[in-house]
Scaffold this motif. Sequence first.
Motif, PDB file in Angstrom:
ATOM      1  N   GLU A 265       9.081   2.236 -14.835  1.00 44.92           N
ATOM      2  CA  GLU A 265       8.780   1.276 -15.899  1.00 44.92           C
ATOM      3  C   GLU A 265       7.286   1.176 -16.158  1.00 44.92           C
ATOM      4  OE1 GLU A 265      10.601  -2.448 -15.057  1.00 44.92           O
ATOM      5  OE2 GLU A 265      12.478  -1.775 -15.961  1.00 44.92           O
ATOM      6  N   LEU A 266       6.497   1.282 -15.102  1.00 48.86           N
ATOM      7  CA  LEU A 266       5.054   1.140 -15.260  1.00 48.86           C
ATOM      8  C   LEU A 266       4.336   2.482 -15.197  1.00 48.86           C
ATOM      9  CD1 LEU A 266       4.431  -2.087 -13.156  1.00 48.86           C
ATOM     10  CD2 LEU A 266       5.089  -1.840 -15.544  1.00 48.86           C
TER      11      LEU A 266
ATOM     12  N   GLY B  90       1.202   2.023  -7.379  1.00 50.34           N
ATOM     13  CA  GLY B  90       0.327   0.949  -7.802  1.00 50.34           C
ATOM     14  C   GLY B  90      -0.442   0.332  -6.669  1.00 50.34           C
ATOM     15  N   GLY B  91      -0.097   0.678  -5.446  1.00 47.98           N
ATOM     16  CA  GLY B  91      -0.879   0.237  -4.300  1.00 47.98           C
ATOM     17  C   GLY B  91      -0.968  -1.267  -4.208  1.00 47.98           C
ATOM     18  N   VAL B  92      -2.166  -1.758  -3.957  1.00 47.65           N
ATOM     19  CA  VAL B  92      -2.329  -3.174  -3.665  1.00 47.65           C
ATOM     20  C   VAL B  92      -2.465  -4.026  -4.923  1.00 47.65           C
ATOM     21  CG1 VAL B  92      -3.311  -2.844  -1.399  1.00 47.65           C
ATOM     22  CG2 VAL B  92      -4.775  -2.781  -3.402  1.00 47.65           C
ATOM     23  N   ALA B  93      -2.236  -3.465  -6.084  1.00 46.85           N
ATOM     24  CA  ALA B  93      -2.367  -4.256  -7.304  1.00 46.85           C
ATOM     25  C   ALA B  93      -1.114  -5.077  -7.557  1.00 46.85           C
ATOM     26  CB  ALA B  93      -2.661  -3.362  -8.499  1.00 46.85           C
ATOM     27  N   ASN B  94      -0.280  -5.215  -6.537  1.00 44.87           N
ATOM     28  CA  ASN B  94       0.889  -6.088  -6.660  1.00 44.87           C
ATOM     29  C   ASN B  94       1.795  -5.599  -7.768  1.00 44.87           C
ATOM     30  OD1 ASN B  94       2.316  -8.321  -5.789  1.00 44.87           O
ATOM     31  ND2 ASN B  94       1.461  -9.643  -7.377  1.00 44.87           N
ATOM     32  N   THR B  95       1.816  -4.284  -7.975  1.00 43.64           N
ATOM     33  CA  THR B  95       2.443  -3.757  -9.168  1.00 43.64           C
ATOM     34  C   THR B  95       3.953  -3.727  -9.062  1.00 43.64           C
ATOM     35  OG1 THR B  95       0.528  -2.358  -9.293  1.00 43.64           O
ATOM     36  CG2 THR B  95       2.273  -1.919 -10.826  1.00 43.64           C
ATOM     37  N   THR B  96       4.422  -3.318  -7.912  1.00 44.26           N
ATOM     38  CA  THR B  96       5.862  -3.292  -7.758  1.00 44.26           C
ATOM     39  C   THR B  96       6.173  -3.688  -6.335  1.00 44.26           C
ATOM     40  OG1 THR B  96       7.816  -1.909  -7.709  1.00 44.26           O
ATOM     41  CG2 THR B  96       5.747  -0.828  -7.237  1.00 44.26           C
ATOM     42  N   HIS B  97       7.292  -4.282  -6.140  1.00 41.27           N
ATOM     43  CA  HIS B  97       7.716  -4.598  -4.786  1.00 41.27           C
ATOM     44  C   HIS B  97       8.925  -3.752  -4.403  1.00 41.27           C
ATOM     45  CE1 HIS B  97       5.491  -8.714  -4.575  1.00 41.27           C
ATOM     46  NE2 HIS B  97       4.737  -7.719  -4.972  1.00 41.27           N
TER      47      HIS B  97
ATOM     48  N   LEU C 135       3.805   4.506 -12.679  1.00 42.49           N
ATOM     49  CA  LEU C 135       2.914   4.680 -11.536  1.00 42.49           C
ATOM     50  C   LEU C 135       3.542   5.578 -10.481  1.00 42.49           C
ATOM     51  CD1 LEU C 135       1.719   1.008 -11.277  1.00 42.49           C
ATOM     52  CD2 LEU C 135       0.490   2.944 -12.233  1.00 42.49           C
TER      53      LEU C 135
ATOM     54  N   ARG D 269       0.824  -1.211   0.000  1.00 42.35           N
ATOM     55  CA  ARG D 269       0.000   0.000   0.000  1.00 42.35           C
ATOM     56  C   ARG D 269       0.853   1.254   0.000  1.00 42.35           C
ATOM     57  NH1 ARG D 269      -3.465  -2.357   4.891  1.00 42.35           N
ATOM     58  NH2 ARG D 269      -1.317  -2.474   5.566  1.00 42.35           N
TER      59      ARG D 269
ATOM     60  N   GLU E  47      11.204  -2.535  -6.659  1.00 40.48           N
ATOM     61  CA  GLU E  47      12.265  -2.503  -7.650  1.00 40.48           C
ATOM     62  C   GLU E  47      11.987  -1.377  -8.656  1.00 40.48           C
ATOM     63  OE1 GLU E  47      10.017  -4.863  -7.322  1.00 40.48           O
ATOM     64  OE2 GLU E  47       9.002  -5.071  -9.247  1.00 40.48           O
TER      65      GLU E  47
END
Lengths: 339, 784
Positions: free
Chosen positions: B658-659, B457-464, B661, B453, B466
Motif C-alpha cells: 500500500e505504501l 519503512g523502518g522506524v518511521a512507524n510506517t507499518t506494523h 516500501l 526496524r 499489516e
Amino acid sequence: MNPFEYRRATDVAEAVAAVAERPDAVFLGGGTNLVDHLKLGVTRPGRLVDITRLPLDRVEPLPGGGVRVGANVRNSDLAAEPVIRSRYPVLAQALLSGASGQLRNLATTGGNLLQRTRCVYFQDITTPCNKRMPGSGCAALDGYTRHHAVLGASPQCVAVHPSDMAVALAALDAVVRTHGPAGQRAIPLVEFHRLPGAQPERDTVLDHGELITAVDLPAVPATRRSAYRKVRDRASYAFALVSVAAEVELRDGEISQARIAFGGLAHKPWRAQRAEQVLRGAPATAATFQRAAEAELVGAQPLADNAFKVPLARNTLVSVLTELTELTGATEPTQEDTP
Amino acid sequence: MTNPSNPSNPSRTRDTALSAPARVPTELTTSVPGGVGSSPHRPDAALKVRGEFAFASDLWHEDMVWGVTLRSPHPHALIRSIDITDALTVPGVRAVLTHTDVPGTNRYGLERPDQPVLAEDVVRYQGEPVALVAADHPETARRAMRRIAVDYQVLDPVVDAEAVVAGAAPLLHPGGNIVRHQPIRRGDPDATAPVVVRGTYRVGMQDQAFLGPESGLAVPAPDGGVDLYVATQWLHVDQRQVAIALGLPVDRVRLTLSGVGGAFGGREDLSMQVHACLLALYTGRPVKMVYNRQESFYGHVHRHPATLRYEHGADRDGRLVYVRAEIFLDGGAYASSTPAVVANAATLGVGPYEVPNVAVDCWGVYTNNPPCGAMRGFGAVQAAFAYESQMDRLAEAVGVGPVEIRLRNAMRRGSTLPTGQVVDSAAPVAELLRRVAAKPLPPPVDPAEVDLRQLPGGVANTTHGEGVVRGVGYGVGIKNICFSEGFDDFSTARVRVEAVGGEVAATVHTAACEVGQGLVTVLQQIVRTELGVRRVSVLPMDTSIGDAGSTSASRQTYMTGGAVRAASHAVRDRLLAMAAAELGATATDLVLAGGAVLSTRDGAAVDLAALLGADAVERTAEWRHRATEAVDPVTGQGNAHVQYGFAAHRAVVDVDTELGLVRVVELACAQDVGRAMNPQAVLGQIQGGSAQGLGLAVMEEIQISAGRIRNPSFTDYLIPTVLDMPPMRIDVLELADEHAPYGLRGVGEPPTISSTPAIVAAIRAATGLALTRVPVRPEHITGT
C-alpha cells in the motif's frame, strides 16, 4: 559564505532588538538549516544573532494540563521528554522520524518550525526561484517535481515544507508564542505557516525580528490516541514523501474527535479539515477512512512527477487511522539510532 | 598513508614540512602475524573507526594556499568570454587561471584525450571546470571565484542517448557522438525458438558515493616540477595525464598516494590533479584542493544510465536458443572509460549462461549529461539487471522456478562465451545458485513481536506488519577480472630484505593504490608467506616505482599480489644462493622459514639476519597476466578477458504494497574467490558490494533533468544506511584458478552485480509487478 556580524544575545528583548534594527539580520538557533544555506549562498544575512544562550530550553507544565516547550529545546531532548512520550506520542514519533540523531541533537523547536524547503531549485542558486529570489520564476514547474506539492501550491511556488515535527504540532492544535518588536503574541500553529500564494518568499506569518519563544501544547484527554507515520525512500534519514499525523478519540465505535495533518504534500503542514469533518461522528471503518482521505485529496493537483503522492497519502491516512482505532494503547516511539 | 620519515625514498626528503593532523598508521611499519589465508588486522581499521585516519582532505603544508574551481552552471553552452579582472582584485588572491594558462596540452582522458583541463569555447556538462583560483583562504578563493565573469551563450543540451544513436542530435565532439558501438555476433542470427520473452529495462545513474571527497596537495619542486599528494586509484595514469597537461616530462610530476576515502571507480578519472599542480606552479606555493560534497557530485564520473532491449528465445524446457539485445549507455559529456564499459556490457551481455546464438549491440554515446565512466561492476551491472530479469520472465513462460531456469542454462568450465572465448577455469554458476537456494529462509514477520526496524519503512512507524507481503528472488552474474581487450596489463613490485636491529625485515614498494579494500594487508601476507619473514613494511605508494595499474576491475590482489610474489621469489632465490655458499649446500636443498634458511637434506640452518649482515637483498619484478586480445569490431569475437568472477544472490524482501516500501530482510550470497587470501577482507567485499547493489535496487539514483543534477548531496542522494542493509549469509568457495597467483579470483565486483537483480526479483515475486527500472521507488510499487 559572505561576511556577517555575529552577536550572542543574553536576553529575549536584546535578541529581538538586534534583529529588528537590521533588515538583513537573522536569528541563529541550532544552525542545522541556516548554516547549510549560508554555505550554499541561498541566504546572505549581514548579522547573525545567536539565541542559543537564551533561557528558552525548558519543558514546563501549563495550568490546565497543557505543556509549554521552550523554543531552544533540542529535538532529541523533546522526543525523550517523558510527558511528550506518554501524552503526545504523535510528537515524539514525528521528532524521531526526522533527520539523524546528530542533527536532532542540535536542532531546536523554534528552528524546526522555521526550516526552509528542501526544493532542489530553492537550494540551487543558479536556477530561478521565487522563494529565494522573488520574481525570478519557478524552475521546478518545468523540472524534477517528484518531491513537490500536490495541495495548496501556486503558480509562483510548488515547494513543500520539510518538517516532521510541525506536522504533529498542526494536528495537536499547538500554539506558537512569539516576542517581537510590537510585543508578544500567540499564533495557532495551523496559521503559523503560509501557503505560497504570490509571496512564496514568506514561509510564515512572523514579522521581521519576531522571535519564537515557546510552543504550547494543549491538554489532551487520556482517551485520545495519536500517531505519526512517515513514508520515505529509505528506512532512516530521509525527508517525507508523505506523512500523516493523526489524533482520534473514539466513543462506542464512533469517532468523536479527529485531528489530521499531512506532511510532504504542501507548502505548510496541511491540516486536513475536510477529512476531519467526514470522520467526526462516523463509524471507525475502512470505508469511513477512505471517504475522509478522498474528501481531503479530491482537490489535489499533482505535477509531472508526483501523482503518486495522492494515492500514497490516501493509503497512509487509511492505515494510520486503522491502526489508531484498533489499538488499545498508545504507541511508544522507537529510538531510531540503536539498531 | 604517507610516511615522511622513510629514508629509502629520496623524493620524500622535503616532506619534513608535510604534516597531517591525524596519526600515521604506525602498524604499517610494525610486524603483525599472518600469511596468505589468514586475516591479520588492517593497519587502517582502528584509525578509521576512531576518526583518526589521515585522509587526503587532512593534508596540510605550512605555507600552502587553497585552490577552488569555477564550474559551468550550464550543461551545454558556448563561452563568449571570460573576464578575471575583478577576481584578481580580491586581497589574498594568488592566481586566477583559465584555459589559456594551461602550458601543455589542454586535453586529458583515460581512453581518449577529449576532455579539456579547463573549458575553452564550449562547456558540455553542468559542473565542467572553467577557471581556477588560488588564495590564502578557501573562502577568499570562493569569493574571488564568484567575481569571474563568464559570458555564456546557452545551447540546448543533448540528453537522450537513444536519440543520439538514431543520429538525431547535434554534434558534441568532432569525431561524432558515438563513443563506441560494439556488436557481438555468434551462431545463427535468424535463430527461432518456441518460447520467446522480451523486455525493455532501464537503469538509473548511480553514484560511487565515496565518503572522502576529491582532494590533494600539490607542492612545487625546485626542479620546476611538482609533487602531488592525492587520493586516487591509479597513480601512473594520473601522472601521465598531468605531465601532458603541464607540458612537463613525466619525471617532473611525482605522485604519492594519500589517504583514500573510498573510490569504486570514481577516482579513476582526473578531478583536481592538474588543477592543483597548475596553481602550485603558477603561485610557487603548495596548493591544497578539497571538493565539498556538492562539488564532488560534479567532480567525478558516475555509473552509465542504460536502456536495454532484450529478446530471449528458448526451447520448451527453457534451454536458451538465442539472445538478442540492444544496449544504450549514456556516457555523458566526455569519453572517460565508456569504450571499455561498452565492451563489458556487450561481451557479458547474456550473463553466465550458455547461449548458442547471440546478437548483441551495445552503444556508448556522448550527451550533455554528467560524464559517466568506471563504477564497481563496470557495464556488467546494467546488463545483469536486464538478463536476469529476462531469465525470470523465461522461467515464468516455461513454467519452472527461477533457480531451475538458471541451472538449465548455467555456464560451466569449458563453456564458450558469445565472444568465442572458452572459459578455462572454474565457473561454478550452478553450484553458487544451489548453495543460496539451499539456505534456510528467514522466519516470517511475527506480528506479536514486531520490531519496526525489521519492517518496510523502518522506524518511521510506517507499518506494523499489516499488508506486508514477502518475496524471494535470485540473481547471478559474471564479471571479467583484470584489464581486457589486449591491454598491456601489468604491475611492478620491489621487495627488499635486510636485517634491522638484528631482526630480519622485509619492505614492499609498489604504486598500487590502497583505497580502503585492504591491499596493504594482503601484500604483507604474501611476503610473509613467500619469505617466512614476519616483519613486513609497506612503503608509501608513489610513482618512484613502476606502474601498478589501476585499483579497479577487481585486479589489484591478482596483479600487484602477483608482482609482489614474483619479486619475493627473486629475493628468495638470491637468499638461498647466499645461504648455499655459506653452508656449502645446494640451493635446491634449501628453504626459507621463520627468519632462517634451512636445509631439507641435513637440517643445517643459517639465520637470515646473520646471513645478510649489513647487506640488503632487493629485487624488482614486473608481472603480467596472460595476454588478452581485442574483440573484432564487427563480430565481437576474440579472447577478450583473462578471468571471470561469479556470484549468486538470494534476496528475501518484505513489501508494504500500500505504501510502496521495501525492506530487504536477508541477502544470501555465494561467491567463488579462487583463494580467500584474507577471509575477513573477502567477507567485507561481499557485504559492501551487496550493499551497493541494494542501493541501486531500491534507492540510489542521481536525478537528472535537462542535463542538470538535482540531488547533489547525501541528504537527497540516498544510499543504504545500516537500517536498510540486512544480515547476510555468505558462502565463500575457493576453486583455484591455476592461471592466477595462489589460484585467486578477483572479489570486489561480482557481489555488486547480482544483488540488484535478486532484490528486484524478490519485489516482483511479492507484488506481481513487472518492475523494469531500477531503482524501484515507492510509486513503482503503488502503481502510480
